[in-house]
Motif scaffolding. Structure first.
Motif, mmCIF file in Angstrom:
data_model
loop_
_atom_site.group_PDB
_atom_site.id
_atom_site.type_symbol
_atom_site.label_atom_id
_atom_site.label_comp_id
_atom_site.label_asym_id
_atom_site.label_seq_id
_atom_site.Cartn_x
_atom_site.Cartn_y
_atom_site.Cartn_z
ATOM 1 N N GLY A 53 -59.220 105.171 24.651
ATOM 2 C CA GLY A 53 -59.426 106.485 24.254
ATOM 3 C C GLY A 53 -59.840 106.551 22.782
ATOM 4 N N GLN A 54 -59.054 105.779 22.018
ATOM 5 C CA GLN A 54 -59.330 105.830 20.681
ATOM 6 C C GLN A 54 -60.507 105.087 20.253
ATOM 7 N N TYR A 55 -60.888 104.049 21.032
ATOM 8 C CA TYR A 55 -62.130 103.229 20.473
ATOM 9 C C TYR A 55 -63.432 103.947 20.937
ATOM 10 N N ILE A 56 -63.283 104.732 21.966
ATOM 11 C CA ILE A 56 -64.260 105.653 22.685
ATOM 12 C C ILE A 56 -64.444 106.798 21.518
ATOM 13 N N LYS A 57 -63.527 107.336 21.157
ATOM 14 C CA LYS A 57 -63.618 108.574 20.182
ATOM 15 C C LYS A 57 -64.285 107.971 18.672
ATOM 16 N N ASP A 58 -63.704 106.936 18.462
ATOM 17 C CA ASP A 58 -64.170 106.310 17.246
ATOM 18 C C ASP A 58 -65.467 105.846 17.093
ATOM 19 N N LYS A 59 -65.842 105.166 18.158
ATOM 20 C CA LYS A 59 -67.184 104.456 18.260
ATOM 21 C C LYS A 59 -68.279 105.224 19.157
ATOM 22 N N ALA A 60 -67.941 106.059 20.152
ATOM 23 C CA ALA A 60 -68.975 106.698 20.545
ATOM 24 C C ALA A 60 -68.882 108.107 20.343
ATOM 25 N N GLY A 61 -67.939 108.506 19.613
ATOM 26 C CA GLY A 61 -67.829 110.252 19.072
ATOM 27 C C GLY A 61 -67.462 111.055 20.368
ATOM 28 N N ILE A 62 -66.820 110.482 21.471
ATOM 29 C CA ILE A 62 -66.556 111.374 22.205
ATOM 30 C C ILE A 62 -64.915 111.599 22.401
ATOM 31 N N GLU A 63 -64.435 112.816 22.084
ATOM 32 C CA GLU A 63 -62.975 113.080 22.314
ATOM 33 C C GLU A 63 -62.277 112.807 23.563
ATOM 34 N N VAL A 64 -61.426 111.839 23.523
ATOM 35 C CA VAL A 64 -60.986 111.603 24.989
ATOM 36 C C VAL A 64 -59.346 111.900 24.912
ATOM 37 N N ILE A 65 -59.005 112.830 25.778
ATOM 38 C CA ILE A 65 -57.508 113.153 25.784
ATOM 39 C C ILE A 65 -56.976 112.312 27.053
ATOM 40 N N VAL A 66 -55.964 111.394 26.608
ATOM 41 C CA VAL A 66 -55.417 110.595 27.718
ATOM 42 C C VAL A 66 -54.238 111.071 28.126
ATOM 43 N N VAL A 67 -54.190 111.352 29.555
ATOM 44 C CA VAL A 67 -52.798 111.902 30.218
ATOM 45 C C VAL A 67 -52.189 111.022 31.172
ATOM 46 N N SER A 68 -50.855 111.189 31.211
ATOM 47 C CA SER A 68 -50.153 110.487 32.188
ATOM 48 C C SER A 68 -50.185 111.073 33.667
ATOM 49 N N THR A 69 -50.354 110.239 34.490
ATOM 50 C CA THR A 69 -50.751 110.901 35.969
ATOM 51 C C THR A 69 -49.687 109.865 36.918
ATOM 52 N N ASP A 70 -49.890 110.211 38.243
ATOM 53 C CA ASP A 70 -49.080 109.391 39.442
ATOM 54 C C ASP A 70 -50.156 108.255 39.492
ATOM 55 N N GLY A 71 -51.218 107.997 38.863
ATOM 56 C CA GLY A 71 -51.870 106.598 39.158
ATOM 57 C C GLY A 71 -53.208 106.800 39.910
ATOM 58 N N SER A 72 -53.671 106.063 40.508
ATOM 59 C CA SER A 72 -55.120 105.738 40.894
ATOM 60 C C SER A 72 -55.740 107.016 41.858
ATOM 61 N N LYS A 73 -54.939 107.093 42.908
ATOM 62 C CA LYS A 73 -55.418 108.397 43.688
ATOM 63 C C LYS A 73 -55.412 109.543 43.099
ATOM 64 N N ALA A 74 -54.498 110.007 42.435
ATOM 65 C CA ALA A 74 -54.409 111.245 41.667
ATOM 66 C C ALA A 74 -55.726 111.305 40.722
ATOM 67 N N ASN A 75 -55.886 110.031 40.036
ATOM 68 C CA ASN A 75 -56.836 110.240 39.224
ATOM 69 C C ASN A 75 -58.262 110.189 39.762
ATOM 70 N N ILE A 76 -58.619 109.756 40.916
ATOM 71 C CA ILE A 76 -59.658 109.989 41.735
ATOM 72 C C ILE A 76 -59.920 111.389 42.158
ATOM 73 N N GLU A 77 -58.591 111.979 42.574
ATOM 74 C CA GLU A 77 -58.944 113.362 43.060
ATOM 75 C C GLU A 77 -59.013 114.235 41.863
ATOM 76 N N SER A 78 -58.778 113.935 40.888
ATOM 77 C CA SER A 78 -58.664 114.874 39.667
ATOM 78 C C SER A 78 -60.087 114.688 39.080
#
Length: 325
Positions: A53-78
């Motif tokens: 997320g930090q490299y995407i912000k610094d190098k691509a100019g995209i602000e990334v908010i990194v959040v803790s989740t229940d993992g793969s399935k939760a991420n796909i559903e979200s």
């Protein structure tokens, strides 16, 4: 009156220039924002996601908010619901979602995401403190943590058990997180645990440092049958010294941690964030050991869902053609 008009013109011009400066050029134009779903705070997804997320912000100019989740399935559903735009997932769970099988059999197929690229190997690590457990077959009759029902870890554990000729009824199953599994092993409440994550994994590192824990190999006929039945598995060697007391290499099986993105994300944004990651692999590796596995070859092999057009554009520039939709 002329002075007032001149002042007004100068003020408007200054505002236009200021807005132009804020807009910038190239990757940062548009000030895009994305939320990235990862995993639990004690797992590799969360820590590595923070670095990406930090490299995407610094190098691509995209602000990334990194959040803790229940993992793969939760991420796909979200991502499907529009709450997240990026997510780290197991490659096998990604396949379940795309095909509408296993953990997605009841809810149905989800195809609102696309692949950015594979990141690193996620080892199926079978850890124990019981000297009687030397193989998967030795789990029979034992109390074993196999992850939450229908989670990625649960399916991995069931695949391994099945390949060894065991069923869930042949063990005393416990459905625990990585951290809870480590605590239960230390307290003698369980005999073994399946932990699926990039090695070294914090929960196992702590366990091996303070206790006589060790990894059980998943190899030979068990691995061969597993890979024949489910081709997204491959063999993987966890090098000696990865954990305290580990004097020899341990062969196991692995799936791949993968970065996915919303299919609705713009081609420019995804191109730029892909470039931000894979043009800076050495720097990322210096901040997190999993970065050493980042490569164009690793990113583009073994994927069971189509790539985003923006990622495909980046990999095409590197001489690799990937499937899109």
């Amino acid at each position: 009156m002329k002075m007032k008009k001149l002042f007004s013109v100068v003020l408007v011009l200054a505002m236009v220039l200021a807005l132009a400066a804020c807009g910038g050029s190239g990757a940062s134009a548009g000030a895009s924002k994305m939320t990235m779903g990862t995993g639990g705070t004690s797992g590799t997804y969360y820590a590595f996601g923070g670095v990406l997320g930090q490299y995407i912000k610094d190098k691509a100019g995209i602000e990334v908010i990194v959040v803790s989740t229940d993992g793969s399935k939760a991420n796909i559903e979200s991502i499907n619901s529009g709450d997240y735009q990026l997510g780290t997932v197991q490659s096998d769970v990604m396949a379940y979602a795309w095909e509408g099988t296993r953990s997605f059999a009841d809810s149905g197929k989800i195809d609102t995401f696309r692949v950015v690229g594979g990141l690193y190997a996620e080892s199926v690590q079978l850890v124990t403190m019981d000297p009687e457990i030397k193989s998967v077959a030795d789990l029979k009759g034992k109390s074993v943590s196999i992850g939450a029902p229908n989670s990625g870890v649960w399916f991995n554990a069931m695949d391994v058990l099945t390949a060894a000729g065991l069923t869930e009824a042949d063990i005393k199953p416990q459905y625990q997180s990585f951290a809870d599994s480590a605590d239960a092993l230390k307290d003698g409440k369980i005999d073994a645990a399946f932990i699926v994550a990039g090695a070294p994994t914090a929960a196992i590192t702590e366990l091996c440092t303070t206790n006589s824990a060790y990894l059980v190999p998943i190899d030979g006929e068990v691995a061969d049958k597993l890979m024949a039945d489910s081709p997204y598995y491959t063999t993987y060697t966890i090098p000696a010294g990865t954990y305290a007391g580990q004097d020899e290499d341990v062969v196991t099986v692995t799936i791949k941690a993968t970065l996915i993105v919303s299919a609705d994300a713009s081609e420019d944004d995804v191109y730029n964030l892909t470039k931000a990651i894979f043009d800076n692999t050495e720097a990322i590796a210096a901040e997190n050991g999993k970065g050493a596995e980042l490569s164009v070859e690793n990113a583009t092999s073994g994927m069971t869902a189509p790539f985003h057009a923006g990622a495909a554009k980046y990999f095409a520039e590197k001489g690799v053609t990937v499937e899109t939709e």
